[in-house]
Design a protein around this motif. Sequence first.
Motif, short mmCIF file in Angstrom:
data_model
loop_
_atom_site.label_atom_id
_atom_site.label_comp_id
_atom_site.label_asym_id
_atom_site.label_seq_id
_atom_site.Cartn_x
_atom_site.Cartn_y
_atom_site.Cartn_z
N ILE A 21 6.47 13.47 -1.58
CA ILE A 21 6.32 12.76 -0.31
C ILE A 21 7.26 13.33 0.73
CG2 ILE A 21 5.43 10.62 -1.26
CD1 ILE A 21 8.28 9.61 -1.41
N SER A 22 7.69 14.57 0.54
CA SER A 22 8.69 15.11 1.47
C SER A 22 8.12 15.25 2.88
CB SER A 22 9.19 16.47 0.97
OG SER A 22 8.08 17.33 0.76
N GLN A 23 6.78 15.33 2.99
CA GLN A 23 6.25 15.49 4.35
C GLN A 23 6.52 14.25 5.17
OE1 GLN A 23 4.43 14.72 1.78
NE2 GLN A 23 2.47 13.81 2.30
N LEU A 24 6.73 13.14 4.50
CA LEU A 24 6.99 11.92 5.25
C LEU A 24 8.31 12.01 6.00
CD1 LEU A 24 5.84 9.10 2.84
CD2 LEU A 24 4.81 9.77 4.98
N SER A 28 10.02 -1.87 -2.48
CA SER A 28 9.68 -0.89 -3.52
C SER A 28 10.06 -1.39 -4.90
CB SER A 28 10.37 0.44 -3.21
OG SER A 28 11.75 0.21 -3.02
N SER A 29 11.03 -2.26 -4.98
CA SER A 29 11.40 -2.74 -6.31
C SER A 29 10.64 -3.99 -6.69
CB SER A 29 12.91 -3.02 -6.35
OG SER A 29 13.20 -3.99 -5.37
N SER A 30 9.87 -4.54 -5.72
CA SER A 30 9.17 -5.79 -6.00
C SER A 30 7.91 -5.51 -6.80
CB SER A 30 8.84 -6.48 -4.69
OG SER A 30 7.73 -7.32 -4.86
N THR A 31 7.77 -6.17 -7.92
CA THR A 31 6.53 -6.02 -8.67
C THR A 31 5.76 -7.33 -8.71
OG1 THR A 31 7.85 -6.45 -10.63
CG2 THR A 31 7.34 -4.14 -10.13
N TRP A 45 5.38 1.48 12.24
CA TRP A 45 6.06 2.46 11.39
C TRP A 45 5.30 2.65 10.09
CZ3 TRP A 45 8.55 1.94 6.61
CH2 TRP A 45 9.45 2.97 6.27
N LEU A 46 4.85 1.55 9.53
CA LEU A 46 4.11 1.61 8.28
C LEU A 46 2.79 2.34 8.47
CD1 LEU A 46 4.74 -1.92 6.82
CD2 LEU A 46 5.37 0.23 5.78
N GLU A 47 2.12 2.02 9.59
CA GLU A 47 0.87 2.69 9.93
C GLU A 47 1.06 4.19 9.91
OE1 GLU A 47 -1.87 0.30 9.97
OE2 GLU A 47 -2.55 2.37 10.13
N THR A 48 2.10 4.63 10.58
CA THR A 48 2.40 6.06 10.65
C THR A 48 2.61 6.65 9.27
OG1 THR A 48 3.71 5.38 12.57
CG2 THR A 48 3.74 7.72 11.98
N MET A 49 3.40 5.99 8.49
CA MET A 49 3.69 6.48 7.15
C MET A 49 2.43 6.63 6.33
SD MET A 49 7.02 6.78 6.43
CE MET A 49 7.77 6.04 5.01
N GLN A 68 0.83 -1.21 0.00
CA GLN A 68 0.00 0.00 0.00
C GLN A 68 0.86 1.24 0.00
OE1 GLN A 68 -2.52 -1.05 3.52
NE2 GLN A 68 -4.10 -0.07 2.29
N LEU A 69 1.85 1.22 0.86
CA LEU A 69 2.73 2.38 0.98
C LEU A 69 3.45 2.64 -0.32
CD1 LEU A 69 3.88 4.51 2.84
CD2 LEU A 69 5.67 2.92 3.49
N GLU A 70 3.92 1.59 -0.91
CA GLU A 70 4.64 1.75 -2.17
C GLU A 70 3.75 2.38 -3.24
OE1 GLU A 70 6.15 -0.91 -5.89
OE2 GLU A 70 5.36 -1.90 -4.13
N GLU A 71 2.53 1.86 -3.28
CA GLU A 71 1.60 2.40 -4.26
C GLU A 71 1.31 3.87 -4.00
OE1 GLU A 71 -1.50 -0.67 -5.09
OE2 GLU A 71 -2.67 1.16 -5.42
#
Lengths: 187, 495
Positions: free
Chosen positions: B38-41, B109-112, B56-60, B26-29
């Motif tokens: 995405i600089s606010q991240l 991120s590189s996984s498709t 951590w992912l939840e936060t992101m 989800q995050l990657e998408e």
Amino acid sequence: MKRPIPGDGDGDLLKMKKVKVDGDADADAEENCVLRGMRYFDDNVLFEVLKHADARTLAMASCVNKQWHKTAQDERLWELICTKQWANTGCGEEQLRSVVLALGGFRRLHSLYLRPLSKPYSSSSSSSSSSSSPTSSSVWGPISQAPVAPRPKPLPPRLGKDAVHLSLSLLSIRFYEKMSNFNNRSR
Amino acid sequence: MDELLAVVGYKVRSSDMAEVAQKLEQLEEAMGNARDGISQLSNDTVHFNPADISNWLETMINNLDVPPPPHPPLPQQHSGKAIYTTAAATADSLSPSSKRVKPSPAESSSSTRPLVLVDSQENGIRLVHTLMACAEAVHQNNLSLAEALVKQIGFLAVSQVGAMRKVATYFAEALARRIYGLYPENPIHHSFSDMLQIHFYETCPYLKFAHFTANQAILEAFQGKNRVHVIDFSMNQGMQWPALMQALALRPGGPPAFRLTGIGPPAADNSDHLQEVGWKLAQLAETIHVEFEYRGFVANSLADLDASMLELRPSETEAVAVNSVFELHKLLARPGAVEKVLSVVRQIRPEIVTVVEQEANHNGPGFLDRFTESLHYYSTMFDSLEGSVNSQDKVMSEVYLGKQICNVVACEGVDRVERHETLGQWRTRFGSAGFTPVHLGSNAFKQASMLLALFAGGDGYRVEENNGCLMLGWHTRPLIATSAWQLATKSVVAH
């Protein structure tokens, strides 16, 4: 194929027959006489009779008594059983006989290799039950073995050349292995 | 906590793994779709404890302006055997068709690839993954990670049963040897290695198949010859020759005179075991009335041989066959050796050359590829042994194979002698050395098939014909291949 009869002469056999004729008319006694007669059954006659037996009968015959055991183990009988099943191997009888006898004999050849090869689709020596024949993906197709006829006493199927050669090879390997074991022990 | 991720520093509960993977996607998408950057991240979001990936992912995700679209429900879990695949493996996963892919946090991120779930309960799969991860760590020279993973393998292996456990244990040992630099192993006494091979001979049909098919080719090549000579590069116990001698003895018209030259490595205790084998064979020959002559040759490597040493007689009087069962691949450890041996074979001018080799490529330049290939190969081999009845034979056979595994994985350079190559590779090599293939006949095929039918312990064995060569395999995987060759300049003689 007459062999010297140990001990019992023809005269004794005749005597026994006479005894049977003069014996009791009683049913039990008659049976006893026949059985007693069997004990003096001529080795040669037994041999001649067993020549017509199939492998299973011959094997069972060797369990009856000492005399039958001795006769049924005769390599010549087993040679007949083996060669009856075979396609022509191409080599001479004498040649085959000398090699097979040297490597362990026809009886061993039959019980260890020919018999399992005659029924390839039933589990003979293995614990695994292979209900499917070994398949192959080649132009030569699956091996064709004559199916065992579903009669109470099926005739053993004729074994092809390849089965015969395989059996002989395995016999020779077994002989060689036994040789090796002996050498190891003697060291 | 999931152990594998823990090793690399992340704390994830095993039960949360699926969720974490999905969140990563989800995050990657979302990161990909974010129009305003995405600089606010990095600037505005406050993160606590990045090791706790789930939170951590939840936060992101919550801090992204555009919430990502909800994902479809997780796909069904796949189950299946881990081993039977021949697809080339990538660094951290095995072939996707029947496999589970573990997304590693660093590379998501590189996984498709589509998300496939890892069921943490299945230790078998984790075992394979750990083996692969360890191999990769070794490949990247990350020895501390490799060490940690090797210990993991030990734990996971004990939880398995059967072939998987044994294979994993042997591979773990081999990896450990490579990590700690404990190679090569101490050379074992030849009587021990002989015994291992004898048990291997008894337990499974591979060696028998090799001998039978090679003998059939030799027999056919020797048709009509009165004096024959076999040069055996793989003498060992001489188990191949009783059957050939018996077949020669039963030849219509009588046996030819049979000469055997056996070549083998020197024995550690200086005993002349080549001569002993020759003596035994001579006894057998006498029993079946075959004229027999024997010469034993001790050589450290086949490359040390010259044609002149072999006392060859003129080819009009004597027909020669050269036989090699699982020996040629060892020459690949030294550059030029196999070419030299093949040229010596050419000088011998044999009627036929019979070669049996493992059907696998364990000689690739990359360690990881070699590891993966051999993992699949030996898993299949061990599987085929599982059905055997005699447990002592089975254990010995496993040790025999284990030594090969150790050599493939732990050794390098001249020490790595188990350099198996595929039939295709050998075909090329023989072709360029001036040989043409001799097709094995259907009787070899039939005898081999019958041999397997007789063989207790498994109906998974398969004989296949491959362009004139025969291969024996377990289920769909060919494991050994027999091929026959003759000199290219030989004119074709009508059989």
